[in-house]
Design a protein around this motif. Structure first.
Motif, PDB file in Angstrom:
ATOM      1  N   ARG A  14       0.729  -1.103   0.012  1.00  0.00           N
ATOM      2  CA  ARG A  14      -0.114   0.218  -0.017  1.00  0.00           C
ATOM      3  C   ARG A  14       0.869   1.302   0.029  1.00  0.00           C
ATOM      4  NH1 ARG A  14      -5.400   0.282   3.760  1.00  0.00           N
ATOM      5  NH2 ARG A  14      -6.468   1.645   2.496  1.00  0.00           N
ATOM      6  N   ARG A  15       2.024   1.440   0.925  1.00  0.00           N
ATOM      7  CA  ARG A  15       2.724   2.341   0.991  1.00  0.00           C
ATOM      8  C   ARG A  15       3.367   2.488  -0.674  1.00  0.00           C
ATOM      9  NH1 ARG A  15       3.920   0.298   6.103  1.00  0.00           N
ATOM     10  NH2 ARG A  15       5.791  -0.816   5.230  1.00  0.00           N
ATOM     11  N   ARG A  16       3.823   1.540  -1.195  1.00  0.00           N
ATOM     12  CA  ARG A  16       4.595   1.858  -2.427  1.00  0.00           C
ATOM     13  C   ARG A  16       3.802   2.285  -3.397  1.00  0.00           C
ATOM     14  NH1 ARG A  16       6.887  -3.377  -1.584  1.00  0.00           N
ATOM     15  NH2 ARG A  16       8.579  -3.313  -0.336  1.00  0.00           N
ATOM     16  N   LEU A  17       2.535   1.794  -3.414  1.00  0.00           N
ATOM     17  CA  LEU A  17       1.389   2.118  -4.502  1.00  0.00           C
ATOM     18  C   LEU A  17       1.148   3.589  -4.239  1.00  0.00           C
ATOM     19  CD1 LEU A  17      -0.784  -1.000  -4.572  1.00  0.00           C
ATOM     20  CD2 LEU A  17       0.644  -0.036  -6.459  1.00  0.00           C
ATOM     21  N   GLU A  18       0.998   4.127  -2.872  1.00  0.00           N
ATOM     22  CA  GLU A  18       0.715   5.691  -2.682  1.00  0.00           C
ATOM     23  C   GLU A  18       1.636   6.328  -3.263  1.00  0.00           C
ATOM     24  OE1 GLU A  18       0.376   5.449   1.742  1.00  0.00           O
ATOM     25  OE2 GLU A  18      -1.611   4.820   1.820  1.00  0.00           O
ATOM     26  N   LEU A  19       2.794   6.251  -3.244  1.00  0.00           N
ATOM     27  CA  LEU A  19       4.253   6.654  -3.967  1.00  0.00           C
ATOM     28  C   LEU A  19       3.736   6.976  -5.383  1.00  0.00           C
ATOM     29  CD1 LEU A  19       7.035   5.594  -1.906  1.00  0.00           C
ATOM     30  CD2 LEU A  19       5.959   7.881  -1.700  1.00  0.00           C
ATOM     31  N   ALA A  20       3.584   5.683  -5.788  1.00  0.00           N
ATOM     32  CA  ALA A  20       3.473   5.576  -7.397  1.00  0.00           C
ATOM     33  C   ALA A  20       1.946   6.299  -7.905  1.00  0.00           C
ATOM     34  CB  ALA A  20       3.273   4.313  -7.861  1.00  0.00           C
ATOM     35  N   ALA A  21       1.093   6.265  -7.257  1.00  0.00           N
ATOM     36  CA  ALA A  21      -0.283   6.895  -7.525  1.00  0.00           C
ATOM     37  C   ALA A  21      -0.307   8.435  -7.155  1.00  0.00           C
ATOM     38  CB  ALA A  21      -1.514   6.354  -6.265  1.00  0.00           C
ATOM     39  N   ALA A  22       0.491   8.962  -6.273  1.00  0.00           N
ATOM     40  CA  ALA A  22       0.791  10.303  -6.428  1.00  0.00           C
ATOM     41  C   ALA A  22       1.485  10.848  -7.340  1.00  0.00           C
ATOM     42  CB  ALA A  22       1.537  10.649  -4.989  1.00  0.00           C
ATOM     43  N   SER A  24       0.665  10.014 -10.560  1.00  0.00           N
ATOM     44  CA  SER A  24      -0.424   9.846 -11.352  1.00  0.00           C
ATOM     45  C   SER A  24      -0.347   8.731 -12.327  1.00  0.00           C
ATOM     46  CB  SER A  24      -0.416  11.192 -12.565  1.00  0.00           C
ATOM     47  OG  SER A  24      -0.524  12.220 -11.831  1.00  0.00           O
ATOM     48  N   GLU A  25       0.153   7.490 -11.564  1.00  0.00           N
ATOM     49  CA  GLU A  25       0.370   6.408 -12.314  1.00  0.00           C
ATOM     50  C   GLU A  25      -1.050   5.476 -12.019  1.00  0.00           C
ATOM     51  OE1 GLU A  25       2.795   4.771 -14.129  1.00  0.00           O
ATOM     52  OE2 GLU A  25       4.138   6.492 -13.632  1.00  0.00           O
ATOM     53  N   ALA A  26      -1.653   5.526 -13.427  1.00  0.00           N
ATOM     54  CA  ALA A  26      -2.855   5.083 -13.539  1.00  0.00           C
ATOM     55  C   ALA A  26      -3.122   3.451 -12.740  1.00  0.00           C
ATOM     56  CB  ALA A  26      -3.546   5.061 -14.869  1.00  0.00           C
ATOM     57  N   SER A  27      -2.274   2.693 -13.090  1.00  0.00           N
ATOM     58  CA  SER A  27      -2.369   1.476 -12.758  1.00  0.00           C
ATOM     59  C   SER A  27      -2.005   1.338 -11.184  1.00  0.00           C
ATOM     60  CB  SER A  27      -1.254   0.519 -13.422  1.00  0.00           C
ATOM     61  OG  SER A  27       0.034   0.975 -13.294  1.00  0.00           O
ATOM     62  N   ALA A  28      -1.073   2.163 -10.831  1.00  0.00           N
ATOM     63  CA  ALA A  28      -0.995   2.293  -9.235  1.00  0.00           C
ATOM     64  C   ALA A  28      -2.377   2.871  -8.461  1.00  0.00           C
ATOM     65  CB  ALA A  28       0.060   3.200  -8.870  1.00  0.00           C
ATOM     66  N   GLN A  29      -2.831   3.743  -9.071  1.00  0.00           N
ATOM     67  CA  GLN A  29      -4.238   4.322  -8.653  1.00  0.00           C
ATOM     68  C   GLN A  29      -5.023   3.281  -8.655  1.00  0.00           C
ATOM     69  OE1 GLN A  29      -4.410   7.488 -11.373  1.00  0.00           O
ATOM     70  NE2 GLN A  29      -3.454   9.106 -10.253  1.00  0.00           N
ATOM     71  N   PHE A  30      -5.303   2.751  -9.736  1.00  0.00           N
ATOM     72  CA  PHE A  30      -6.265   1.369  -9.642  1.00  0.00           C
ATOM     73  C   PHE A  30      -6.013   0.505  -8.614  1.00  0.00           C
ATOM     74  CE2 PHE A  30      -7.342  -2.887 -11.040  1.00  0.00           C
ATOM     75  CZ  PHE A  30      -8.857  -2.805 -11.127  1.00  0.00           C
ATOM     76  N   ARG A  34      -8.359  -0.564  -5.444  1.00  0.00           N
ATOM     77  CA  ARG A  34      -8.502  -2.146  -4.856  1.00  0.00           C
ATOM     78  C   ARG A  34      -8.230  -2.132  -3.561  1.00  0.00           C
ATOM     79  NH1 ARG A  34      -8.360  -6.788  -9.218  1.00  0.00           N
ATOM     80  NH2 ARG A  34     -10.156  -5.705  -9.632  1.00  0.00           N
ATOM     81  N   MET A  35      -7.368  -1.988  -3.035  1.00  0.00           N
ATOM     82  CA  MET A  35      -6.667  -2.143  -1.833  1.00  0.00           C
ATOM     83  C   MET A  35      -7.639  -1.565  -0.634  1.00  0.00           C
ATOM     84  SD  MET A  35      -2.595  -2.371  -1.736  1.00  0.00           S
ATOM     85  CE  MET A  35      -2.541  -3.515  -0.176  1.00  0.00           C
ATOM     86  N   HIS A  36      -8.156  -0.338  -0.778  1.00  0.00           N
ATOM     87  CA  HIS A  36      -8.936   0.627  -0.138  1.00  0.00           C
ATOM     88  C   HIS A  36     -10.179  -0.016  -0.158  1.00  0.00           C
ATOM     89  CE1 HIS A  36      -7.029   3.920   1.222  1.00  0.00           C
ATOM     90  NE2 HIS A  36      -6.418   3.965   0.193  1.00  0.00           N
ATOM     91  N   LEU A  52     -10.058   7.208  -6.097  1.00  0.00           N
ATOM     92  CA  LEU A  52      -8.650   6.448  -6.781  1.00  0.00           C
ATOM     93  C   LEU A  52      -8.996   5.992  -8.163  1.00  0.00           C
ATOM     94  CD1 LEU A  52      -7.118   5.024  -3.593  1.00  0.00           C
ATOM     95  CD2 LEU A  52      -5.909   6.960  -5.093  1.00  0.00           C
ATOM     96  N   TYR A  53     -10.278   4.982  -8.076  1.00  0.00           N
ATOM     97  CA  TYR A  53     -10.558   4.514  -9.380  1.00  0.00           C
ATOM     98  C   TYR A  53     -11.078   5.560 -10.285  1.00  0.00           C
ATOM     99  CZ  TYR A  53     -11.541  -0.130  -7.385  1.00  0.00           C
ATOM    100  OH  TYR A  53     -11.100  -1.495  -6.640  1.00  0.00           O
ATOM    101  N   GLY A  54     -11.654   6.840  -9.761  1.00  0.00           N
ATOM    102  CA  GLY A  54     -11.741   7.792 -10.815  1.00  0.00           C
ATOM    103  C   GLY A  54     -10.626   8.506 -11.380  1.00  0.00           C
ATOM    104  N   LEU A  55      -9.345   8.631 -10.511  1.00  0.00           N
ATOM    105  CA  LEU A  55      -8.367   9.067 -11.307  1.00  0.00           C
ATOM    106  C   LEU A  55      -7.778   8.198 -12.372  1.00  0.00           C
ATOM    107  CD1 LEU A  55      -6.731  10.284  -7.833  1.00  0.00           C
ATOM    108  CD2 LEU A  55      -7.670  11.672  -9.601  1.00  0.00           C
ATOM    109  N   ALA A  56      -7.812   6.915 -11.982  1.00  0.00           N
ATOM    110  CA  ALA A  56      -7.435   6.053 -12.886  1.00  0.00           C
ATOM    111  C   ALA A  56      -8.166   5.940 -14.415  1.00  0.00           C
ATOM    112  CB  ALA A  56      -7.190   4.544 -12.332  1.00  0.00           C
ATOM    113  N   ALA A  57      -9.298   5.916 -14.232  1.00  0.00           N
ATOM    114  CA  ALA A  57     -10.641   5.784 -15.150  1.00  0.00           C
ATOM    115  C   ALA A  57     -10.429   7.041 -15.976  1.00  0.00           C
ATOM    116  CB  ALA A  57     -12.014   5.753 -14.626  1.00  0.00           C
ATOM    117  N   ALA A  58     -10.229   8.204 -15.403  1.00  0.00           N
ATOM    118  CA  ALA A  58      -9.866   9.552 -16.291  1.00  0.00           C
ATOM    119  C   ALA A  58      -8.806   9.566 -17.173  1.00  0.00           C
ATOM    120  CB  ALA A  58      -9.737  10.734 -15.342  1.00  0.00           C
ATOM    121  N   GLN A  59      -7.697   8.529 -16.707  1.00  0.00           N
ATOM    122  CA  GLN A  59      -6.607   8.335 -17.462  1.00  0.00           C
ATOM    123  C   GLN A  59      -6.853   7.232 -18.547  1.00  0.00           C
ATOM    124  OE1 GLN A  59      -2.578   8.813 -15.671  1.00  0.00           O
ATOM    125  NE2 GLN A  59      -3.630   8.818 -13.836  1.00  0.00           N
TER     126      GLN A  59
END
Length: 90
Positions: A14-22, A24-30, A34-36, A52-59
């Motif tokens: 989760r911590r690693r994905l938070e860094l990547a999602a920040a 704007s990595e769509a796959s990390a946001q997705f 899922r984890m949330h 988070l799904y919304g951010l990824a979907a927008a990409q």
């Protein structure tokens, strides 16, 4: 003991994905969404999953669009929104 190890792995993931999602990595946001959604590595938070799904979907992440559409249809993480569900699910 196995459950404790799994929780440690989930928290680290989760911590690693938070860094990547920040970044704007769509796959990390997705995946973080899922984890949330499932409460992995921390508490379940459907509102954050939806965001988070919304951010990824927008990409253009098709999986995020599908899951977010189903969430809007079911009213998970926010109110039921059939119009948005229909738009996302096409």
């Amino acid at each position: 003991m196995r459950d404790v190890a799994r929780e440690d792995v989930d928290q680290a993931t989760r911590r690693r994905l938070e860094l990547a999602a920040a970044q704007s990595e769509a796959s990390a946001q997705f995946m973080l969404g899922r984890m949330h959604y499932h409460g992995l590595g921390g508490p379940q938070d459907l509102t954050e999953a939806s965001r988070l799904y919304g951010l990824a979907a927008a990409q253009g992440n098709a999986e995020a669009q599908c899951v977010l559409g189903l969430m809007h249809h079911a009213g998970e993480g926010g109110p039921i929104d059939f119009a948005e569900a229909r738009r996302l699910l096409g």
